[in-house]
Design a protein around this motif. Structure first.
Motif, mmCIF file in Angstrom:
data_model
loop_
_atom_site.group_PDB
_atom_site.id
_atom_site.type_symbol
_atom_site.label_atom_id
_atom_site.label_comp_id
_atom_site.label_asym_id
_atom_site.label_seq_id
_atom_site.Cartn_x
_atom_site.Cartn_y
_atom_site.Cartn_z
ATOM 1 N N ASP A 614 0.734 -1.575 -0.091
ATOM 2 C CA ASP A 614 0.269 0.305 0.064
ATOM 3 C C ASP A 614 0.856 1.357 0.079
ATOM 4 O OD1 ASP A 614 -2.276 1.281 -0.333
ATOM 5 O OD2 ASP A 614 -2.648 1.353 1.911
ATOM 6 N N ILE A 615 0.482 2.331 -1.057
ATOM 7 C CA ILE A 615 0.689 3.920 -0.542
ATOM 8 C C ILE A 615 0.994 4.545 0.933
ATOM 9 C CG2 ILE A 615 1.617 5.984 -1.581
ATOM 10 C CD1 ILE A 615 0.733 4.642 -4.077
ATOM 11 N N ALA A 616 1.468 4.268 1.029
ATOM 12 C CA ALA A 616 0.997 4.917 2.904
ATOM 13 C C ALA A 616 0.972 6.552 3.122
ATOM 14 C CB ALA A 616 3.109 4.580 4.046
ATOM 15 N N ASP A 617 1.452 7.066 2.033
ATOM 16 C CA ASP A 617 0.796 8.793 1.617
ATOM 17 C C ASP A 617 -0.094 8.747 1.190
ATOM 18 O OD1 ASP A 617 0.424 11.644 1.967
ATOM 19 O OD2 ASP A 617 2.237 11.872 1.093
ATOM 20 N N ARG A 618 -1.229 9.361 1.428
ATOM 21 C CA ARG A 618 -2.635 8.555 0.642
ATOM 22 C C ARG A 618 -2.683 10.242 -0.604
ATOM 23 N NH1 ARG A 618 -7.878 7.746 4.807
ATOM 24 N NH2 ARG A 618 -6.895 6.094 5.387
ATOM 25 N N SER A 619 -1.815 11.157 0.282
ATOM 26 C CA SER A 619 -1.713 11.966 -1.519
ATOM 27 C C SER A 619 -0.540 11.518 -2.605
ATOM 28 C CB SER A 619 -1.072 13.540 -0.247
ATOM 29 O OG SER A 619 0.241 13.373 -0.064
ATOM 30 N N MET A 620 0.081 10.541 -2.080
ATOM 31 C CA MET A 620 1.051 10.187 -3.469
ATOM 32 C C MET A 620 0.475 9.051 -4.346
ATOM 33 S SD MET A 620 3.808 11.684 -2.955
ATOM 34 C CE MET A 620 5.171 10.669 -4.038
ATOM 35 N N GLY A 621 -1.285 8.846 -3.716
ATOM 36 C CA GLY A 621 -1.855 8.113 -4.281
ATOM 37 C C GLY A 621 -2.737 8.547 -5.703
ATOM 38 N N SER A 622 -2.818 9.857 -5.652
ATOM 39 C CA SER A 622 -3.468 11.010 -6.842
ATOM 40 C C SER A 622 -2.510 10.598 -7.773
ATOM 41 C CB SER A 622 -4.406 11.961 -6.423
ATOM 42 O OG SER A 622 -2.781 12.947 -6.000
ATOM 43 N N GLY A 623 -1.658 10.927 -7.733
ATOM 44 C CA GLY A 623 -0.296 10.760 -8.957
ATOM 45 C C GLY A 623 0.384 9.676 -9.266
ATOM 46 N N TRP A 624 0.071 8.387 -8.787
ATOM 47 C CA TRP A 624 0.805 6.882 -8.728
ATOM 48 C C TRP A 624 -0.233 6.399 -8.514
ATOM 49 C CZ3 TRP A 624 5.447 6.827 -10.466
ATOM 50 C CH2 TRP A 624 6.780 7.791 -10.400
ATOM 51 N N GLN A 625 0.232 4.959 -8.883
ATOM 52 C CA GLN A 625 -0.825 3.982 -9.061
ATOM 53 C C GLN A 625 -0.494 2.191 -9.059
ATOM 54 O OE1 GLN A 625 -3.466 3.644 -12.918
ATOM 55 N NE2 GLN A 625 -1.110 3.529 -14.125
ATOM 56 N N THR A 626 -0.590 1.357 -7.786
ATOM 57 C CA THR A 626 -0.105 -0.096 -7.900
ATOM 58 C C THR A 626 -0.979 -0.688 -9.014
ATOM 59 O OG1 THR A 626 -1.245 -0.239 -5.660
ATOM 60 C CG2 THR A 626 1.498 0.689 -5.670
ATOM 61 N N ALA A 627 -0.210 -2.343 -9.220
ATOM 62 C CA ALA A 627 -0.619 -3.346 -9.523
ATOM 63 C C ALA A 627 0.134 -4.220 -8.532
ATOM 64 C CB ALA A 627 -0.765 -3.235 -11.265
ATOM 65 N N PRO A 628 -0.456 -5.924 -8.603
ATOM 66 C CA PRO A 628 -0.131 -7.031 -8.265
ATOM 67 C C PRO A 628 0.835 -7.891 -8.768
ATOM 68 C CG PRO A 628 -2.388 -6.459 -8.567
ATOM 69 C CD PRO A 628 -2.124 -5.725 -8.897
ATOM 70 N N HIS A 629 1.884 -8.762 -8.884
ATOM 71 C CA HIS A 629 2.619 -8.775 -9.530
ATOM 72 C C HIS A 629 2.582 -10.523 -9.548
ATOM 73 C CE1 HIS A 629 6.453 -10.673 -11.202
ATOM 74 N NE2 HIS A 629 5.439 -10.932 -12.238
ATOM 75 N N ASP A 630 3.012 -10.710 -7.885
ATOM 76 C CA ASP A 630 3.284 -12.175 -7.803
ATOM 77 C C ASP A 630 2.824 -11.628 -5.409
ATOM 78 O OD1 ASP A 630 5.641 -11.094 -6.136
ATOM 79 O OD2 ASP A 630 6.493 -12.864 -7.790
ATOM 80 N N ALA A 631 3.280 -13.030 -4.917
ATOM 81 C CA ALA A 631 2.601 -12.090 -3.687
ATOM 82 C C ALA A 631 3.413 -11.819 -2.715
ATOM 83 C CB ALA A 631 2.973 -14.264 -2.854
ATOM 84 N N GLN A 632 4.574 -11.180 -3.734
ATOM 85 C CA GLN A 632 5.647 -10.618 -3.393
ATOM 86 C C GLN A 632 6.735 -9.546 -3.624
ATOM 87 O OE1 GLN A 632 8.821 -14.964 -2.710
ATOM 88 N NE2 GLN A 632 9.119 -13.162 -1.159
ATOM 89 N N SER A 633 5.829 -9.300 -4.794
ATOM 90 C CA SER A 633 6.055 -7.818 -5.342
ATOM 91 C C SER A 633 5.358 -7.136 -6.152
ATOM 92 C CB SER A 633 7.182 -7.924 -6.584
ATOM 93 O OG SER A 633 6.659 -9.479 -7.270
ATOM 94 N N ILE A 634 5.115 -5.823 -6.552
ATOM 95 C CA ILE A 634 3.739 -5.012 -7.005
ATOM 96 C C ILE A 634 4.709 -4.518 -8.504
ATOM 97 C CG2 ILE A 634 2.272 -5.465 -4.931
ATOM 98 C CD1 ILE A 634 3.093 -2.330 -4.840
ATOM 99 N N TYR A 635 3.536 -4.299 -8.750
ATOM 100 C CA TYR A 635 4.399 -2.742 -9.908
ATOM 101 C C TYR A 635 3.921 -1.657 -9.962
ATOM 102 C CZ TYR A 635 6.008 -6.705 -13.537
ATOM 103 O OH TYR A 635 5.784 -7.674 -14.024
ATOM 104 N N LEU A 636 4.221 -0.262 -9.537
ATOM 105 C CA LEU A 636 4.504 0.815 -9.541
ATOM 106 C C LEU A 636 4.639 1.757 -10.396
ATOM 107 C CD1 LEU A 636 4.011 3.257 -7.943
ATOM 108 C CD2 LEU A 636 6.274 3.192 -7.195
ATOM 109 N N SER A 637 3.877 2.175 -11.227
ATOM 110 C CA SER A 637 3.365 3.682 -12.544
ATOM 111 C C SER A 637 3.122 4.791 -12.625
ATOM 112 C CB SER A 637 3.011 2.501 -13.547
ATOM 113 O OG SER A 637 1.264 2.618 -13.092
ATOM 114 N N PRO A 638 3.571 5.824 -13.050
ATOM 115 C CA PRO A 638 2.914 7.895 -13.090
ATOM 116 C C PRO A 638 1.815 6.906 -13.496
ATOM 117 C CG PRO A 638 4.407 7.186 -14.058
ATOM 118 C CD PRO A 638 4.470 5.559 -12.967
#
Length: 889
Positions: A614-638
Motif C-alpha cells: 500500500d502507498i502509505a502517503d494517501r496524497s501520493m496515491g493520486s499521482g501513482w498507481q500499483t498493480a499486483p504481480h505475485d505474492a511478494q511484488s507489485i508494479y508501480l507506475s505514474p
C-alpha cells in the motif's frame, strides 16, 4: 304375353323389359361327367361377364388346381366361368378346356367347353308369335320384395313371384340360390319350380339379417337358359322390437361446488338396435327423479343427453352427492315407445369455501428452561372442507412473540393439528413467560362464494410458562480462539477463560479444569481461569503439526453442576525482522513503463506470504498507481497527469502474520526515451520539469541576446553594469517568433564592436535538430544546457532572478540596442579563418519533417507587433510550462 298374377307381397305389374346387362345366355349340359359343355352366348362379351356354370364336382370331386387353357376365361371354385377380356365371336363357335388336377391322388381331368354365338329362333306358323317374341320382358326383373321382421305367418308365406316371358315359348323351370336358400340361414326361403313363387318358411330377425340377395334362374328342361340369372333382393322391414339401453350401467360425474348455473356436468348416452334414422331409434331423455328431491339442481337435454346445473347453490358441505334416475325412450319420446332407465351419480367437488378456525381462543403450556427440540403443545384446527384435501389441511404461523426464534409450529397431516415445539433453549433468568400469537390458514387460497363473507383469519394466543431449572455454569463465549506466538516462554499468560452461574450471574465458587485427553499446550488456573503456556511451542517441530488444537475446559459450581467450553489454540509464527523493499531507487521514462517492487522478509516463513502493499502517503496515491504481480511484488507506475521530477514514495508492506513495515523508495520520473538518456544529464534532486525542443530553442536565443548585451556593455564601454529601466513584460519578450530556419543574410555594419568580456567554452555539438551544447559563463552565472535539447528550470533560475533585479527594459529599447550589435557580431563570424565563431553561433537547422505553429525560429527575426504572440496561448503542455515560468509572479 298375359300379365302375371299378383303375389302375396302386394304387387302386380308386368315385368319390365331388361336389356342384356351381361350379354349372356347360359346353357349348361351335364350329360355325363367330364364331357363337353356348351354355352350359348352373345356374339360380344364384355370383360367380367358370367358365361355360365360347370358342375366341377361331378367330374373331379377333389380338384385342387383349376385352370383354363384360354387366358380370356377365368374359372372359379364353384364352376362359374367369367370372361377376363372383351371377346368378340367372329365365328359361331369358340372352344377351350377346363383342366382339373388332384395333386395328392395324381388325378387330372379335362372339361371341354364350347361357346356358340346366339341365334334368334324364328317361328313361321303365325305372325302373332313373332309379335310376342318382340315384346319386352317385364316379369323377369320385379321390384325388390320385402318382409316384415318377426312376422307371425301363416307359413309358408309367399312374398314374391318371378316369371320369364320366355315361358310362352319354352317350358321354363325356376330355381334360386343364395343366403336363406342353399346358404345360411338355409331353408328360410324357397321358390316353386313351375310357378316362380318365392315363399318364406318362418319369421326373420332384422337386426340379424337386414336383407337377403338371392339369384334366380330360368332354364328349360334340357338346361338351356333363355334368361340371364336374376339377382333379387328381399328386404326385412324393421319392427320396433328393441328397447333403447344406456351405454353404462352407472354414469359417474364430478362438478365443483358453487359452480355457475348452466355448467355442463356430463352426457348420458343410450343405444337402440332398431333401424337407424327411423322413429324406432329416435331417442329422448328425461330425469325421472333426483336425490335429494328438493331443490332441483340438474336438468338433461332431451335429445343430446347433456346434464347441466340449474343453480349455483351446490354445496358439498350440505349435500356431497346427487343421484339422478334418467329415462330414455324411442319413438321420439311418444308414450307408446319403448323405454329404459339408467342412473347418474354426480359428486360435488370441494373448494376452499370454509376458512379454518381454532376451537379455543387461548391455550396454556409450560416447559423447563434449557430444553430443546421438545413438543410442548398440540393445537387442534377445525375446517368444514373435505377431509385430507388441500382445502382441509391447515398451515400454522407464529406471528408474534417468537422474535428470538425459540419456537416452531408444524402440522400433523393425520390429525390436522398444530405441533408447537421448542427448538432453542429458553432461559428462566431472562424471562419466565412467553406469549405467542398463532394464526392458521389452508394450503390453498380461500375462495369467496356468492353467499359467504370475506375471510376473517382465525387467531389464538398461547401462554408458555418457563420453569426454573438448576443449571451448570456457562462459558461466554462457548468457543474462545487464542493465538500463541511460537517459542513463548513456559507459563506465559495468553488469555483468561471464565464461566458464570446463570442463577447468580457471577463466577463465585466456580473452579476450572481441563478435560482429560486434551493437548498439553496450555494450563488453566483452577480458581481464576487464567490460561498459560504449558510447554515451549515451536512450529518447526514435527510434533507441532498441525499447529492448532481444541482444548475442552470444564467449569464446576458448588452444587456439582458442570459446564463446558472450548479453547481453540493456534500457534502463529513470529517475524524477528522487518520487511524490506529491494531495490529502492527507480527511473521511469516518458513511456511510464511500470517498475517492479519486491519485498523481502529476512525471517523466511511459509506463513509470511502473500504480502500486502500500500502507498502509505494517501496524497501520493493520486499521482501513482500499483498493480499486483505475485505474492511478494507489485508494479508501480505514474499516472498521466503528474509532472516529471523526483518523487519520494513511502510503501507499506504487511505479511499474512500481521507484521508490517514501511520503506521509502525514490522514483525519478524523467522525460526521456531510454533510461540512459536521463542518466547522462546528471541526477536530479527535487521534482523537476522538462521542456520541449521549441522551448529550449527559444531560451537559447534569449540567452544569446542577453549574452551579447552583457558583452557589449562590459567589453566596449568598460563600465559597470548599465542600469536602464525595463518594463514588467520583459519575461514575455524572451519568446519571439522566428520564421527563418536557413542561414541569415550578409550583414555589413561598421559599428560592430568586438566581444571581449565573455569567455566561451565550447563542447560537443548535440544531435537531432542542431541544438547547441555548451556552457556559457557570464557575470558570474552558469548556464548548463543539455545536449539532448532540454534545460531544467533550476539551471536558469539564478540568472533570471539577477536579470529581473538589475533592471527592466522596454521591448523597443531592447531591439534598438541589440539590432546593430547583432549585425556586427554576425559579420565578424564570417571573418575568422578558422570559422570558430561560425561554429559557435551560425548553425544550420535540419529538416524537421513538418511545420510548427511558431513557424521559423531564426536568430535574426524581427518581431514588430506584440499581437503576433497570440500563438503562445495554444502551446502544448511542455510549452505552457515554459510560459508559466516566464510570466510575472
Amino acid at each position: 304375353m298375359a300379365p302375371a298374377a299378383a303375389g302375396p307381397g302386394g304387387w302386380l305389374c308386368r315385368a319390365a323389359c331388361q336389356q342384356l346387362l351381361f350379354g349372356l345366355l347360359v346353357l349348361s349340359l351335364f350329360c355325363e361327367a367330364c364331357k363337353k359343355v356348351t354355352f350359348n352366348v352373345p356374339s360380344k362379351l364384355e370383360a367380367g361377364t358370367l358365361v355360365g356354370r360347370v358342375n366341377l364336382k361331378e367330374c373331379l370331386k377333389s380338384a385342387e388346381l383349376i385352370s383354363s387353357s384360354d387366358p380370356d376365361f377365368r374359372i372359379l371354385e364353384d364352376g362359374s366361368v367369367y370372361t377376363t377380356n372383351i371377346i368378340s365371336l367372329s365365328s359361331e363357335k369358340k372352344t377351350f378346356v377346363i383342366l382339373l388336377q388332384d395333386i395328392q391322388k395324381h388325378e387330372e381331368k379335362k372339361i371341354h367347353v364350347n361357346l356358340l354365338a346366339h341365334q334368334k329362333k324364328t317361328h313361321k306358323t303365325r305372325h302373332t308369335r313373332d309379335t310376342v317374341l318382340r315384346r319386352a320382358k317385364r316379369r323377369w326383373a320385379p321390384i325388390p320384395s320385402s318382409m316384415m321382421e318377426n312376422s307371425l305367418g301363416p307359413f309358408p308365406m309367399q312374398i314374391q313371384q318371378v316369371q320369364s316371358d320366355t315361358a310362352q315359348n319354352y317350358n321354363i323351370h325356376y330355381s334360386a340360390s343364395g343366403p336363406g336358400i342353399d346358404r345360411d340361414p338355409k331353408g328360410l326361403f324357397y321358390i316353386e319350380r313351375e310357378t316362380g313363387n318365392i315363399f318364406a318358411t318362418g319369421p326373420v330377425d332384422r337386426e340379424q339379417y337386414p336383407s337377403f340377395k338371392i339369384i334366380c334362374f330360368a332354364t328349360t328342361p334340357d338346361g338351356y337358359s333363355p334368361e340371364i340369372p336374376l339377382v333379387h333382393t328381399i328386404r326385412i322391414e324393421d319392427d320396433n322390437d328393441n328397447a333403447p339401453c344406456f351405454t353404462h350401467e352407472r354414469f359417474q360425474f364430478h362438478v365443483p361446488e358453487h359452480c355457475k348455473a348452466g355448467t355442463v356436468v356430463g352426457t348420458v348416452t343410450a343405444e337402440d338396435l332398431d333401424e337407424e334414422h327411423t322413429l324406432h331409434t329416435a331417442l329422448r331423455y328425461r330425469i325421472v327423479s333426483e336425490q335429494p328431491p328438493l331443490p332441483r339442481m340438474f336438468s338433461v337435454h332431451h335429445e343430446s343427453g347433456v346434464i347441466t346445473t340449474l343453480s349455483s347453490q351446490l354445496d358439498r358441505e350440505t349435500v356431497g352427492k346427487h343421484i339422478l334416475l334418467i329415462e330414455v325412450r324411442d319413438m321420439a319420446g311418444q308414450p307408446f315407445g319403448l323405454c329404459n332407465t339408467g342412473t347418474a351419480i354426480i359428486t360435488v367437488g370441494d373448494i376452499n369455501d370454509n376458512a379454518p378456525y381454532f376451537g379455543r381462543l387461548t391455550y396454556e403450556t409450560q416447559v423447563k428452561e434449557n430444553q430443546m427440540n421438545v413438543e410442548i403443545l398440540r393445537i387442534p384446527c377445525l375446517d368444514k372442507d373435505e377431509l385430507n384435501s388441500e382445502s382441509w389441511y391447515c398451515r400454522f404461523s407464529i406471528v408474534k412473540g417468537n422474535e428470538d426464534n425459540h419456537f416452531t409450529i408444524t402440522t400433523d397431516r393425520n390429525t390436522n393439528e398444530g405441533i408447537l415445539c421448542v427448538v432453542k433453549a429458553l432461559d428462566y433468568e431472562t424471562t419466565s413467560v412467553k406469549i405467542l400469537e398463532v394464526t392458521v390458514a389452508n394450503e390453498i387460497p380461500y375462495v369467496v362464494v356468492p353467499y359467504s363473507s370475506a375471510l376473517a383469519q382465525s387467531t389464538c394466543t398461547v401462554r408458555v410458562t418457563i420453569l426454573d431449572d438448576d443449571e451448570g455454569p456457562v462459558f461466554k463465549p462457548c468457543l474462545l480462539p487464542i493465538n500463541i506466538d511460537e517459542c513463548e516462554k513456559i507459563g506465559t499468560l495468553v488469555d483468561k477463560y471464565v464461566a458464570v452461574d446463570p442463577e447468580t450471574g457471577n463466577s463465585e465458587g466456580i473452579c476450572y479444569r481441563i478435560a482429560p485427553g486434551q493437548c498439553d499446550w496450555i494450563t488453566i488456573d483452577e480458581k481464576s481461569g487464567e490460561l498459560r503456556t504449558a510447554r515451549l511451542l515451536d512450529r518447526d517441530r514435527p510434533k507441532m503439526i498441525p499447529r492448532e488444537c481444541n482444548v475442552t475446559v470444564l467449569a464446576i459450581d458448588q452444587n456439582g453442576k458442570t459446564g463446558t467450553g472450548t479453547v481453540w489454540v493456534t500457534v502463529v509464527p513470529v517475524n524477528r525482522y522487518s520487511l524490506k523493499l529491494n531495490p529502492t531507487d527507480f527511473l521511469i521514462c516518458r513511456d511510464r513503463k511500470p517498475v517492479l517492487i519486491t519485498a523481502i522478509d529476512p525471517d523466511v516463513s511459509s506463513r509470511s506470504v502473500p504480502f500486502t502493499f500500500d502507498i502509505a502517503d494517501r496524497s501520493m496515491g493520486s499521482g501513482w498507481q500499483t498493480a499486483p504481480h505475485d505474492a511478494q511484488s507489485i508494479y508501480l507506475s505514474p499516472r498521466s497527469d503528474i509532472p516529471f521530477g523526483t518523487y519520494k514514495i513511502p510503501i507499506s508492506v504487511r505479511d499474512s502474520g500481521g507484521k508490517q513495515g514501511t520503506s521509502m523508495i525514490t522514483v525519478r520520473y524523467c522525460d526521456c526515451t531510454t533510461p540512459s538518456d536521463c542518466d547522462r544529464s546528471g541526477r536530479q534532486s527535487s521534482p523537476f520539469i522538462t521542456l520541449g525542443v521549441w522551448a529550449i530553442l527559444a531560451m537559447i536565443l534569449g540567452s544569446l541576446l542577453l549574452l551579447l548585451i552583457l558583452i557589449t556593455l562590459c567589453g566596449c564601454y568598460g563600465m559597470g553594469p548599465v542600469r536602464k529601466p525595463v518594463t514588467d513584460d520583459l519575461a514575455n519578450h524572451h519568446l519571439i517568433i522566428s520564421n527563418t530556419e536557413a542561414p541569415g543574410e550578409e550583414v555589413m555594419d561598421p559599428n560592430i564592436i568586438p566581444l571581449q568580456a565573455a569567455t566561451v567554452n565550447t563542447s560537443d555539438h548535440g544531435v537531432g535538430m542542431g541544438t547547441i551544447g555548451h556552457e556559457v559563463k557570464t557575470g558570474g552565472q552558469n548556464f548548463e544546457m543539455s545536449k539532448g535539447g532540454h534545460q531544467t528550470l533550476e539551471s536558469v533560475r539564478g540568472y533570471g532572478q539577477t536579470a529581473m533585479d538589475s533592471g527592466r527594459y522596454s521591448y523597443s529599447e531592447w531591439q534598438n540596442f541589440t539590432h546593430s550589435r547583432l549585425g556586427e557580431k554576425v559579420y565578424m563570424c564570417r571573418q575568422d579563418e578558422e570559422n570558430k565563431h561560425s561554429e559557435d553561433y551560425v548553425l544550420p537547422y535540419n529538416y524537421e519533417g513538418r511545420g510548427s505553429l511558431a513557424g521559423s525560429v531564426g536568430c535574426c527575426s524581427d518581431q514588430q507587433e506584440e499581437e503576433g504572440l497570440d500563438f503562445l496561448d495554444q502551446l502544448e503542455p511542455k510549452f505552457r510550462t515554459l510560459a508559466e515560468t516566464c510570466i510575472k509572479r
